[in-house]
Design a protein around this motif. Structure first.
Motif, PDB file in Angstrom:
ATOM      1  N   SER A 173       0.887  -1.165   0.111  1.00 30.99           N
ATOM      2  CA  SER A 173      -0.005   0.041  -0.020  1.00 30.99           C
ATOM      3  C   SER A 173       0.916   1.257   0.102  1.00 30.99           C
ATOM      4  O   SER A 173       1.962   1.357   0.345  1.00 30.99           O
ATOM      5  N   GLY A 174       0.334   2.225  -0.183  1.00 29.02           N
ATOM      6  CA  GLY A 174       1.092   3.839  -0.144  1.00 29.02           C
ATOM      7  C   GLY A 174       1.701   3.859   1.258  1.00 29.02           C
ATOM      8  O   GLY A 174       2.629   4.611   1.229  1.00 29.02           O
ATOM      9  N   LYS A 175       0.606   3.876   2.180  1.00 33.84           N
ATOM     10  CA  LYS A 175       1.031   3.852   3.538  1.00 33.84           C
ATOM     11  C   LYS A 175       0.461   3.088   4.426  1.00 33.84           C
ATOM     12  O   LYS A 175      -0.876   2.997   4.599  1.00 33.84           O
ATOM     13  N   ALA A 176       1.175   2.161   4.942  1.00 31.54           N
ATOM     14  CA  ALA A 176       0.644   1.339   6.027  1.00 31.54           C
ATOM     15  C   ALA A 176       0.469   1.842   7.130  1.00 31.54           C
ATOM     16  O   ALA A 176       1.184   2.792   7.565  1.00 31.54           O
ATOM     17  N   PHE A 177      -0.765   1.442   7.840  1.00 36.52           N
ATOM     18  CA  PHE A 177      -1.159   2.209   9.120  1.00 36.52           C
ATOM     19  C   PHE A 177      -1.269   1.341  10.279  1.00 36.52           C
ATOM     20  O   PHE A 177      -1.161   1.609  11.192  1.00 36.52           O
ATOM     21  N   MET A 178      -1.958   0.086   9.959  1.00 37.80           N
ATOM     22  CA  MET A 178      -2.247  -0.755  11.027  1.00 37.80           C
ATOM     23  C   MET A 178      -2.340  -2.213  10.428  1.00 37.80           C
ATOM     24  O   MET A 178      -2.327  -2.498   9.675  1.00 37.80           O
ATOM     25  N   THR A 179      -2.398  -3.139  11.521  1.00 41.24           N
ATOM     26  CA  THR A 179      -2.603  -4.343  11.420  1.00 41.24           C
ATOM     27  C   THR A 179      -3.489  -4.815  12.803  1.00 41.24           C
ATOM     28  O   THR A 179      -3.339  -4.239  13.569  1.00 41.24           O
ATOM     29  N   ALA A 180      -4.736  -5.343  12.236  1.00 40.47           N
ATOM     30  CA  ALA A 180      -5.516  -5.698  13.175  1.00 40.47           C
ATOM     31  C   ALA A 180      -5.445  -7.398  13.698  1.00 40.47           C
ATOM     32  O   ALA A 180      -5.425  -8.103  12.645  1.00 40.47           O
TER      33      ALA A 180
ATOM     34  N   ALA B   9       3.919   5.318  16.498  1.00 37.03           N
ATOM     35  CA  ALA B   9       3.355   6.049  17.677  1.00 37.03           C
ATOM     36  C   ALA B   9       2.561   7.254  17.013  1.00 37.03           C
ATOM     37  O   ALA B   9       1.376   7.370  17.541  1.00 37.03           O
ATOM     38  N   ALA B  10       2.850   7.970  16.158  1.00 36.28           N
ATOM     39  CA  ALA B  10       2.369   8.920  15.291  1.00 36.28           C
ATOM     40  C   ALA B  10       1.053   8.297  14.935  1.00 36.28           C
ATOM     41  O   ALA B  10      -0.186   8.807  14.739  1.00 36.28           O
ATOM     42  N   ASP B  11       1.178   7.213  14.168  1.00 37.90           N
ATOM     43  CA  ASP B  11      -0.115   6.684  13.605  1.00 37.90           C
ATOM     44  C   ASP B  11      -1.158   6.087  14.688  1.00 37.90           C
ATOM     45  O   ASP B  11      -2.191   6.356  14.619  1.00 37.90           O
ATOM     46  N   ARG B  12      -0.593   5.782  15.752  1.00 39.39           N
ATOM     47  CA  ARG B  12      -1.514   5.252  16.787  1.00 39.39           C
ATOM     48  C   ARG B  12      -2.160   6.423  17.379  1.00 39.39           C
ATOM     49  O   ARG B  12      -3.386   6.574  17.586  1.00 39.39           O
ATOM     50  N   GLU B  13      -1.360   7.573  17.386  1.00 36.91           N
ATOM     51  CA  GLU B  13      -2.075   8.691  17.943  1.00 36.91           C
ATOM     52  C   GLU B  13      -3.236   9.236  16.984  1.00 36.91           C
ATOM     53  O   GLU B  13      -4.051   9.926  17.363  1.00 36.91           O
ATOM     54  N   ALA B  14      -2.582   9.280  15.839  1.00 34.52           N
ATOM     55  CA  ALA B  14      -3.744   9.606  14.756  1.00 34.52           C
ATOM     56  C   ALA B  14      -5.006   8.779  14.767  1.00 34.52           C
ATOM     57  O   ALA B  14      -6.086   9.595  14.714  1.00 34.52           O
ATOM     58  N   HIS B  15      -5.003   7.448  15.166  1.00 34.95           N
ATOM     59  CA  HIS B  15      -5.816   6.631  14.930  1.00 34.95           C
ATOM     60  C   HIS B  15      -6.858   6.987  16.313  1.00 34.95           C
ATOM     61  O   HIS B  15      -7.964   7.081  16.171  1.00 34.95           O
ATOM     62  N   GLU B  16      -6.185   7.360  17.361  1.00 34.58           N
ATOM     63  CA  GLU B  16      -7.274   7.608  18.621  1.00 34.58           C
ATOM     64  C   GLU B  16      -7.712   8.879  18.296  1.00 34.58           C
ATOM     65  O   GLU B  16      -8.711   9.186  18.854  1.00 34.58           O
ATOM     66  N   ALA B  17      -7.171   9.987  17.672  1.00 36.16           N
ATOM     67  CA  ALA B  17      -7.758  11.350  17.449  1.00 36.16           C
ATOM     68  C   ALA B  17      -8.892  11.223  16.385  1.00 36.16           C
ATOM     69  O   ALA B  17     -10.009  11.834  16.450  1.00 36.16           O
ATOM     70  N   MET B  18      -9.001  10.071  15.520  1.00 36.28           N
ATOM     71  CA  MET B  18     -10.024   9.797  14.699  1.00 36.28           C
ATOM     72  C   MET B  18     -11.378   9.077  15.400  1.00 36.28           C
ATOM     73  O   MET B  18     -12.217   8.893  14.824  1.00 36.28           O
ATOM     74  N   GLY B  19     -10.953   8.895  16.827  1.00 35.40           N
ATOM     75  CA  GLY B  19     -12.008   8.121  17.461  1.00 35.40           C
ATOM     76  C   GLY B  19     -12.095   6.644  17.518  1.00 35.40           C
ATOM     77  O   GLY B  19     -13.142   5.884  17.676  1.00 35.40           O
ATOM     78  N   PHE B  20     -10.868   6.135  17.427  1.00 35.40           N
ATOM     79  CA  PHE B  20     -10.694   4.796  17.517  1.00 35.40           C
ATOM     80  C   PHE B  20     -11.335   3.996  18.547  1.00 35.40           C
ATOM     81  O   PHE B  20     -11.959   2.960  18.477  1.00 35.40           O
TER      82      PHE B  20
END
Length: 105
Positions: free
Chosen positions: A47-54, A76-87
């Motif tokens: 992918s262009g930008k990997a973000f997460m593995t579930a 950590a920045a990806d995790r924080e962005a996900h939390e800010a999205m309402g994860f």
């Protein structure tokens, strides 16, 4: 579902905006475990930008099923962005929807 098969997680914001997150299944164990990632898209293309593995597991527990969702972020920045999205709220809603569906079965 099968390892290497495509998946699509669509996150919806409270305002109705949709954020599609295509990926692939890495592991599928019937009635037990799903592992999926957005690091790849169809046919194992990066992918262009990997973000997460579930990592989602299901286990028998007291006449019901324990549902556990673990998310691994690339940084950590990806995790924080996900939390800010309402994860946390979003995945909690997902669990509530699964519980409501199971109660109807």
């Amino acid at each position: 579902m099968r390892p290497g098969g495509t998946c699509l997680v669509v996150m919806r914001a409270p305002d109705g905006s949709e954020f599609p997150n295509p990926g692939v299944y890495l592991e599928v164990v019937e009635d037990e475990r799903l592992v999926l990632t957005d690091a790849y898209t169809a046919a194992w293309e990066p992918s262009g930008k990997a973000f997460m593995t579930a990592i989602i597991t299901f286990a028998d527990e007291a006449g019901g099923t324990r549902y556990t969702a673990r998310i691994r972020h690339w940084s950590a920045a990806d995790r924080e962005a996900h939390e800010a999205m309402g994860f946390h709220q979003g995945w909690g809603q997902c669990a509530d929807q699964l519980a409501a569906l199971a109660a109807r079965l």
